[in-house]
Design an enzyme around this catalytic site. Structure first.
Site, PDB file in Angstrom:
ATOM      1  N   GLY A   1       0.869  -1.165   0.000  1.00  0.00           N
ATOM      2  CA  GLY A   1       0.000   0.000   0.000  1.00  0.00           C
ATOM      3  C   GLY A   1       0.900   1.207   0.000  1.00  0.00           C
ATOM      4  N   GLU A   2       0.683   2.102   0.943  1.00  0.00           N
ATOM      5  CA  GLU A   2       1.525   3.274   1.139  1.00  0.00           C
ATOM      6  C   GLU A   2       1.679   4.129  -0.112  1.00  0.00           C
ATOM      7  OE1 GLU A   2       2.832   0.062   2.262  1.00  0.00           O
ATOM      8  OE2 GLU A   2       1.727   0.558   4.062  1.00  0.00           O
ATOM      9  N   GLY A   3       0.785   3.997  -1.076  1.00  0.00           N
ATOM     10  CA  GLY A   3       0.847   4.843  -2.264  1.00  0.00           C
ATOM     11  C   GLY A   3       1.889   4.434  -3.284  1.00  0.00           C
TER      12      GLY A   3
END
Length: 196
Positions: free
Chosen positions: A160-162
């Site tokens: 995740g985390e962009g």
């Protein structure tokens, strides 16, 4: 020598807190298996805080979003299960590679839930959303399909985390340059005739 040996990542606190704008709504949410995770008022405040952040940023034409944390994808699974009417088990994935015992206790979905909620509330929002990548998480794929979005790429990412957004933004920027700056055959004075 591996790539890991060559690359090194370091984190430094360079005084970020001095310029950090606090938009805190509360200290986390409550356990949604025992009651509402937050009040309606807090949910509205959260949405408005997000809107304020975007409105305060000037000069941007694309915004990449991501999530950080452990277990924050559990509510995303609940959201897609509720909106689709399907059992939550249908959206459970192994995340970063959890074992069978942990898998049987956990529900995970990469956090595309915010975009999904936006399109459910205002379908026109879909016109402004780009699906960057196709996560390994089942629920993520279902959310993209429900929004009618085809992701730009599928690299088997489990992060995740962009990370997908960061890669997607680069691809969008390159695409725009190709559309607006690349010479046509006519501009480049390239003959359409094929020589034998």
């Amino acid at each position: 020598m591996s790539l890991r040996d060559i690359l090194e990542q370091r984190l430094y606190d360079m005084g970020v807190k001095e310029k950090l704008k606090i938009k805190k709504i509360g200290y986390g949410t409550k356990n949604f298996t025992k009651g509402p995770a937050m009040s309606r008022e807090k949910a509205i405040q959260s949405i408005e805080a997000g809107m304020d952040v975007v409105n305060e940023i000037s000069g941007i034409n694309i915004l990449g979003l991501g999530d950080m944390g452990i277990g924050n994808t559990t509510p995303s699974s609940a959201i897609i299960a509720y909106l689709s009417g399907q059992p939550i088990r249908n959206f459970t994935g192994r995340g970063t590679g959890i074992d069978d015992e942990t898998f049987n206790r956990k529900v995970r979905v990469i956090s595309t839930a915010g975009a999904l909620i936006a399109t459910e509330l205002a379908p026109i929002a879909k016109e402004y959303i780009i699906g960057s990548h196709n996560s390994q998480e089942i629920g993520h794929r279902v959310m993209l399909e429900r929004m009618g979005l085809v992701p730009l790429f599928d690299l088997g990412l489990r992060l995740g985390e962009g990370t997908g957004a960061a890669l997607g933004i680069s691809l969008v920027e390159v695409s725009i340059k190709i559309l607006t700056q690349m010479a046509t055959f006519a501009n480049a004075v390239v003959s359409g005739k094929i020589r034998k």
